[in-house]
Design an enzyme around this catalytic site. Structure first.
Site, PDB file in Angstrom:
ATOM      1  N   ASN A  23      -3.975  -3.682   6.191  1.00 14.48           N
ATOM      2  CA  ASN A  23      -2.986  -4.754   6.327  1.00 14.48           C
ATOM      3  C   ASN A  23      -3.288  -5.814   5.270  1.00 14.48           C
ATOM      4  OD1 ASN A  23      -1.222  -6.727   7.084  1.00 14.48           O
ATOM      5  ND2 ASN A  23      -2.290  -7.281   8.987  1.00 14.48           N
ATOM      6  N   TRP A  24      -2.478  -5.819   4.229  1.00 14.49           N
ATOM      7  CA  TRP A  24      -2.733  -6.748   3.114  1.00 14.49           C
ATOM      8  C   TRP A  24      -2.228  -8.161   3.385  1.00 14.49           C
ATOM      9  CZ3 TRP A  24      -1.185  -3.356  -1.758  1.00 14.49           C
ATOM     10  CH2 TRP A  24      -2.181  -2.393  -1.961  1.00 14.49           C
ATOM     11  N   LYS A  25      -1.471  -8.337   4.442  1.00 14.04           N
ATOM     12  CA  LYS A  25      -0.930  -9.664   4.781  1.00 14.04           C
ATOM     13  C   LYS A  25      -0.216 -10.255   3.560  1.00 14.04           C
ATOM     14  CE  LYS A  25      -4.774  -9.943   7.936  1.00 14.04           C
ATOM     15  NZ  LYS A  25      -5.559 -10.728   8.863  1.00 14.04           N
ATOM     16  N   HIS A 110       1.589  -8.140  15.534  1.00 14.47           N
ATOM     17  CA  HIS A 110       0.323  -8.626  14.982  1.00 14.47           C
ATOM     18  C   HIS A 110       0.077 -10.059  15.470  1.00 14.47           C
ATOM     19  CE1 HIS A 110      -2.762  -9.936  12.194  1.00 14.47           C
ATOM     20  NE2 HIS A 110      -3.017  -8.648  11.987  1.00 14.47           N
ATOM     21  N   GLU A 112      -1.045 -12.623  14.115  1.00 17.97           N
ATOM     22  CA  GLU A 112      -0.604 -13.713  13.220  1.00 17.97           C
ATOM     23  C   GLU A 112       0.893 -13.960  13.373  1.00 17.97           C
ATOM     24  OE1 GLU A 112      -2.351 -12.190   9.614  1.00 17.97           O
ATOM     25  OE2 GLU A 112      -4.337 -12.622  10.429  1.00 17.97           O
ATOM     26  N   GLU A 182      -6.522  -5.280  18.671  1.00 15.38           N
ATOM     27  CA  GLU A 182      -7.083  -6.255  17.736  1.00 15.38           C
ATOM     28  C   GLU A 182      -7.415  -7.546  18.491  1.00 15.38           C
ATOM     29  OE1 GLU A 182      -5.986  -5.487  13.463  1.00 15.38           O
ATOM     30  OE2 GLU A 182      -4.256  -6.499  14.300  1.00 15.38           O
ATOM     31  N   GLY A 188     -10.299 -11.674  11.016  1.00 11.82           N
ATOM     32  CA  GLY A 188     -10.596 -12.573   9.906  1.00 11.82           C
ATOM     33  C   GLY A 188     -11.724 -13.552  10.189  1.00 11.82           C
ATOM     34  N   SER A 228     -12.232  -7.572  11.641  1.00 10.92           N
ATOM     35  CA  SER A 228     -13.418  -7.673  10.788  1.00 10.92           C
ATOM     36  C   SER A 228     -14.125  -6.329  10.580  1.00 10.92           C
ATOM     37  CB  SER A 228     -14.389  -8.726  11.340  1.00 10.92           C
ATOM     38  OG  SER A 228     -13.780 -10.003  11.338  1.00 10.92           O
ATOM     39  N   GLY A 249      -7.958  -5.748   7.653  1.00 16.43           N
ATOM     40  CA  GLY A 249      -7.335  -6.822   6.885  1.00 16.43           C
ATOM     41  C   GLY A 249      -8.147  -7.111   5.633  1.00 16.43           C
ATOM     42  N   GLY A 250      -9.013  -8.135   5.702  1.00 13.77           N
ATOM     43  CA  GLY A 250      -9.755  -8.626   4.530  1.00 13.77           C
ATOM     44  C   GLY A 250     -10.413  -7.540   3.694  1.00 13.77           C
TER      45      GLY A 250
HETATM   46  C1  PEP Z   1      -5.820  -7.633  10.716  1.00 14.78           C
HETATM   47  O1  PEP Z   1      -5.255  -8.584  10.229  1.00 14.78           O
HETATM   48  O2  PEP Z   1      -5.154  -6.753  11.269  1.00 14.78           O
HETATM   49  C2  PEP Z   1      -7.280  -7.592  10.648  1.00 14.78           C
HETATM   50  C3  PEP Z   1      -7.892  -6.740  11.411  1.00 14.78           C
HETATM   51  O3  PEP Z   1      -7.894  -8.457   9.769  1.00 14.78           O
HETATM   52  P1  PEP Z   1      -9.465  -8.511   9.397  1.00 14.78           P
HETATM   53  O4  PEP Z   1      -9.913  -7.102   9.126  1.00 14.78           O
HETATM   54  O5  PEP Z   1      -9.545  -9.381   8.182  1.00 14.78           O
HETATM   55  O6  PEP Z   1     -10.180  -9.075  10.580  1.00 14.78           O
END
Ligand code: PEP
Length: 267
Positions: A23-25, A110, A112, A182, A188, A228, A249-250
């Site tokens: 997930n590049w957001k 999600h 966010e 999640e 994040g 994470s 994500g990150g």
């Molecule tokens: C996400 O946004 O779905 C996510 C899991 O982010 P991160 O890996 O950065 O925690």
């Protein structure tokens, strides 16, 4: 959980292979997207024992598809769609447009989106319906906040989120869903759920899926863990009971790190 070695017995269909999703957001516009794909493709070769899906920002979907020509194993999805099929909704993207651009997967729910844009459980259900209408495979994201966890409300929150999101979907549509657990407190933040936390939540979800569909659908459902995930914790998360892959994500923004994650279980 990595699947048993092939061993398909007569009459028993193979379980879906583990899924690694990025997930590049709001990162990696078209130019950076194409550089990423070129680099990633050099680090990670096609394999038939796992699935890899990228969720770039909507403006990069077409570029992703073009950059990944010849690498049909690298699938692409859309991060969000509007709950209506078309209309006067400035800035929004419809599911059918996303499909036209090449998206084969779609995220809904999600945290966010829930937090920043007020996506309710019901709205998430409508988005699932639009994605399915357009032939896009939805990934329904669910998870509790830190406060909800501390109040011991994990079961209640996951049950409410999944129940409301699936309410308007008929039986065959419910069978087409993929899930991502999640925990909001792990997204994040650098805090990762322990394998025990992940297994507990995935177990709750699988039981709720069985209740809302049937035992076989629940057993076959892909439930990802997200929060994470990094190259140094992927092995233990993937080895956890009930974890069928990850949503990252990150750590998916760096080709080296995401290639390492996608290669987990084979080093
Ligand atoms: C996400 O946004 O779905 C996510 C899991 O982010 P991160 O890996 O950065 O925690």
């Amino acid at each position: 959980m990595m699947p048993e070695a092939a061993g398909e017995e007569a009459g028993v269909s193979e379980m879906p292979s583990p899924l690694f999703a990025a997930n590049w957001k709001m990162h990696l516009g078209p130019s950076e997207c194409s550089a990423f794909v070129a680099r990633f493709a050099g680090l990670y070769g096609p394999r038939d024992d796992r699935r890899v899906v990228f969720f770039p920002p909507a403006v990069s979907i077409v570029t992703f598809v073009a950059s990944a020509t010849g690498r049909e194993d690298l699938e692409v999805g859309v991060q969000d769609v509007h709950p209506e099929a078309e209309g006067a909704h400035t800035g929004a993207v419809s599911a059918s447009m996303a499909a036209d651009a090449g998206a084969r997967w779609g995220l809904a729910g999600h945290s966010e989106r829930r937090r920043e844009f007020g996506d309710s459980d019901e709205l998430v259900g409508e988005k699932l319906a639009r994605l399915l209408d357009s032939g896009i495979k939805p990934i329904l994201c669910l998870g509790e906040t830190l406060q909800e966890r501390e109040e011991d409300r994990l079961y209640e929150v996951l049950s409410r989120q999944i129940g409301a999101a699936l309410r308007e979907l008929d039986a065959s549509r419910r069978q087409a869903l993929t899930y991502a657990y999640e925990p909001v407190w792990a997204i994040g933040t650098g805090h990762t759920a322990t394998p025990t936390d992940a297994t507990e939540a995935h177990d709750i979800l699988r039981k709720r899926i069985a209740h809302l569909t049937d035992e076989e659908t629940a057993e076959r459902a892909t439930i990802l863990y997200g929060g994470s995930v990094k190259p140094d914790n992927i092995d233990e998360l993937l080895a956890s009971d009930g974890v069928d892959g990850v949503l990252v994500g990150g750590a998916s923004l760096d080709p080296e790190s995401f290639a390492a994650i996608c290669s987990a279980g084979s080093r």
